[in-house]
Design an enzyme around this catalytic site. Structure first.
Site, PDB file in Angstrom:
ATOM      1  CE  LYS A  46     -37.814   4.558  -6.060  1.00  0.00           C
ATOM      2  NZ  LYS A  46     -37.367   3.236  -5.559  1.00  0.00           N
ATOM      3  CG  ASP A 104     -40.900   5.846  -3.275  1.00  0.00           C
ATOM      4  OD1 ASP A 104     -40.375   5.918  -2.151  1.00  0.00           O
ATOM      5  OD2 ASP A 104     -40.772   4.865  -4.022  1.00  0.00           O
TER       6      ASP A 104
END
Length: 295
Positions: free
Chosen positions: A14, A144
């Site tokens: 990401k 995350d």
């Protein structure tokens, strides 16, 4: 479909298109706002069922002992939840990982690996856990992990647990690995880290194609001071657009409108840096593969 194995499972990286630190809780955790964007570069994991109940990582990962690996720890938490729900032990699982994402790069590699492991094992074990349950299992291990299970571009708030889907840019990124590993605690404990950026709302955001240049990364100044190669990479890549650091570092990225433009920039990157291109993703590729039984 072979119900005893899942091979070539993607664990995408990401990028934080921006990252604002808007406060700090009484327990010391920082309150963040960010847009998380999945990209089509990541690690690859392979899973095979066992018959002895053990969870085994079958290959070495330099610098990551098996006992501290987020993949193994996440699978053990899932196994405990499975035992509580079904009243029996899991059959066990072998995990092999082909790792290409750098550690300490701000790309979420370890969290993405753990999220992919939770989704794949839940499928192979026929655990029946929904996304929200898998997020709750993963959250204590890494803020995350829920995002990767959520699996699409998101506006993220709190300590990383509050997510809203948004439309992200359709573009290519050039990413530079400056050759240093940035330990997240060193950034968040720095005295010169600003923690009072004004909160934003989704309504404040520009059009999706402009999001890559929106806001800033509040951690970037600290990382640049502590790790000069980060600052050098930002300065160099800034010739071609709004270059910034992702996460707590160290990787630096810049959005380009197309693959040809990304290739052009890649051809200019100084040889002492590792650099690569990746395209933005709308959805986590593993989710659609599992839904369509394509693995």
């Amino acid at each position: 479909m072979n119900t005893r194995s899942l091979h070539d499972c993607p664990a995408p990286a990401k990028l934080n298109l921006f990252l604002h630190v808007v406060g700090r809780r009484a327990d010391g955790y920082h309150l963040l706002q960010s847009v998380f964007q999945l990209i089509d570069r990541g690690d690859t994991l392979h899973f095979d069922l066992r018959d002895d109940g053990r969870i085994v990582r079958t290959n070495d990962v330099p610098g990551v002992p098996e006992e501290s690996d987020l993949i193994v720890r996440a699978l053990r938490r899932l196994a405990d939840a499975f035992q509580q729900r079904h009243g029996r032990a899991v059959p066990g699982i072998d995990v092999a990982i082909h790792k290409i994402l750098p550690m300490g790069g701000g790309l979420g590699g370890g969290s993405s690996d753990a999220a992919t492991a939770l989704m794949a094992a839940n499928h192979l074990w026929q655990g029946g856990f929904g996304d929200e349950e898998l997020m709750a299992i993963g959250l204590p291990l890494g803020a995350d992990i829920p995002f990767f299970i959520f699996g699409r571009t998101a506006f993220v708030e709190g300590v990383g647990e509050a997510m809203q889907p948004i439309e992200g840019p359709d573009c290519w990124y050039v990413v530079i690995e400056p050759g240093v590993s940035v330990p997240t605690p060193a950034i968040f404990t720095a005295e010169d880290l600003t923690r009072d950026t004004k909160p934003v709302r989704i309504a404040d955001f520009p059009a999706a194609h402009q999001l890559s240049a929106y806001g800033k990364n509040d951690l970037q100044a600290v990382a640049s001071r502590l790790f000069p190669p980060v600052a050098q990479a930002i300065e160099w890549l800034g010739q071609y657009g709004a270059a910034r650091m992702t996460g707590s570092g160290a990787c630096v990225f810049c959005a380009l409108p197309g693959e040809a433009e990304a290739d052009q920039v890649l051809g200019q990157v100084p040889a002492h840096w590792k650099a690569w291109k990746a395209r933005s993703l709308r959805q986590h590729p593993l989710k659609s593969l599992l839904q369509n039984n394509e693995l």
